[in-house]
Design a protein around this motif. Structure first.
Motif, short mmCIF file in Angstrom:
data_model
loop_
_atom_site.label_atom_id
_atom_site.label_comp_id
_atom_site.label_asym_id
_atom_site.label_seq_id
_atom_site.Cartn_x
_atom_site.Cartn_y
_atom_site.Cartn_z
N ARG A 44 1.14 -8.26 11.57
CA ARG A 44 0.87 -8.89 12.21
C ARG A 44 2.72 -9.05 13.03
O ARG A 44 2.98 -9.39 12.59
N ASP A 57 0.28 -15.09 18.68
CA ASP A 57 0.42 -14.71 17.03
C ASP A 57 -0.88 -14.37 17.13
O ASP A 57 -1.82 -14.22 17.09
N GLU A 58 -0.40 -12.33 16.49
CA GLU A 58 -1.71 -11.40 16.72
C GLU A 58 -1.62 -10.06 16.05
O GLU A 58 -0.53 -9.64 14.98
N VAL A 59 -2.65 -10.30 15.10
CA VAL A 59 -3.13 -9.11 14.15
C VAL A 59 -3.17 -7.91 14.31
O VAL A 59 -4.04 -7.50 15.13
N CYS A 64 2.36 -17.92 7.12
CA CYS A 64 2.43 -16.18 6.95
C CYS A 64 1.13 -16.23 5.32
O CYS A 64 0.85 -15.81 5.49
N GLN A 124 -2.36 -6.04 6.12
CA GLN A 124 -2.41 -5.84 7.67
C GLN A 124 -1.53 -6.36 8.46
O GLN A 124 -0.10 -7.28 7.68
N SER A 135 -2.41 -17.57 5.67
CA SER A 135 -2.69 -16.71 6.42
C SER A 135 -3.38 -15.56 5.61
O SER A 135 -3.89 -14.42 5.90
N MET A 136 -2.32 -14.63 5.16
CA MET A 136 -1.96 -13.76 4.76
C MET A 136 -2.26 -12.84 3.74
O MET A 136 -2.29 -12.17 2.77
N HIS A 164 3.68 -8.39 7.54
CA HIS A 164 2.03 -8.12 6.65
C HIS A 164 2.75 -8.16 4.84
O HIS A 164 3.31 -8.86 4.90
#
Length: 227
Positions: A129, A142-144, A116, A127, A119-120, A176
């Motif tokens: 997720r 695994d989706e936004v 995470c 965002q 990714s973020m 998030h």
């Protein structure tokens, strides 16, 4: 008469050899970028551009997080160089994700947090997720779900439930980011989380946790006693 060789003659080969002999750990941040940019500039000196990028965006992570339109404002950053810079975080994200597959996610908490963060944590806007899990708590998807503003992401419980049912998920983890850098849950974060949890519980779908990710760290609502 023999032309003078450019001042950086042989520098690339020395840098490559140091990489092979001592590993990338021996490199300064700008040298990492310098090597990466070799692919976009086969013959020129990439050190000044690498140093300029670090100066402009504050860190190596800042360079990789920069938007393409920001990168193209830097002299020397054409499409080839921008593509190389932008593919690195995606490669890192995919490598990190593979460590989460085919095993119970809640037993791999440090790897999940690392994924995470990669990714973020450097996203400029919030965002939201969702990590959907099967009955053995293995990752299904695994989706936004949403992207918002610098301090707000709209989340709709009915959309979360709908997607969980479509995937036949038994549980999920919400994630998030806080672009501000402070991973402390806000009152709005807490209210939204409790609303989603209440809706999902009625359908037998478990919310394991809500993680908040930032550049400075992360927080877990479950660990904080908020779930």
């Amino acid at each position: 008469m023999q032309k003078d060789k450019p001042h950086f003659h042989g520098h690339r080969e020395r840098l490559r050899q140091r990489l092979l002999d001592k590993g990338a750990e021996s490199f300064a941040d700008y040298e990492v970028l310098e090597c990466l940019l070799f692919g976009a500039n086969p013959r020129g000196d990439t050190k000044p551009l690498a140093k300029k990028l670090i100066e402009e965006f504050g860190s190596l992570a800042g360079v990789f997080a920069a938007a393409p339109e920001e990168l193209e404002k830097i002299s020397g950053m054409g499409n080839a160089a921008i593509s190389l810079v932008k593919i690195v975080p995606e490669a890192a994200r995919r490598m990190s994700k593979t460590t989460l597959l085919d095993q119970p996610l809640i037993n791999s908490w440090e790897k999940l947090v690392d994924y995470c963060q990669i990714s973020m944590s450097h996203e400029r806007i919030e965002q939201f997720r969702l990590l959907f899990l099967d009955r053995k708590n293995r990752l299904i998807a695994d989706e936004v779900q949403q992207k918002g503003t610098v301090d707000h992401t709209p989340v709709y419980p009915r959309e979360v439930v709908k997607r969980a049912l479509e995937l036949n998920a038994s549980a999920f983890i919400m994630v998030h980011n806080h672009p501000s850098g402070d991973p402390t849950p806000s009152a709005a974060d807490l209210a939204m989380t409790r609303e989603v949890k209440a809706v999902c519980q009625k359908l037998g779908i478990e919310l394991h946790d809500h993680l908040i990710i930032s550049r400075s760290g992360h927080s877990s609502m479950r660990n904080l006693g908020l779930l």
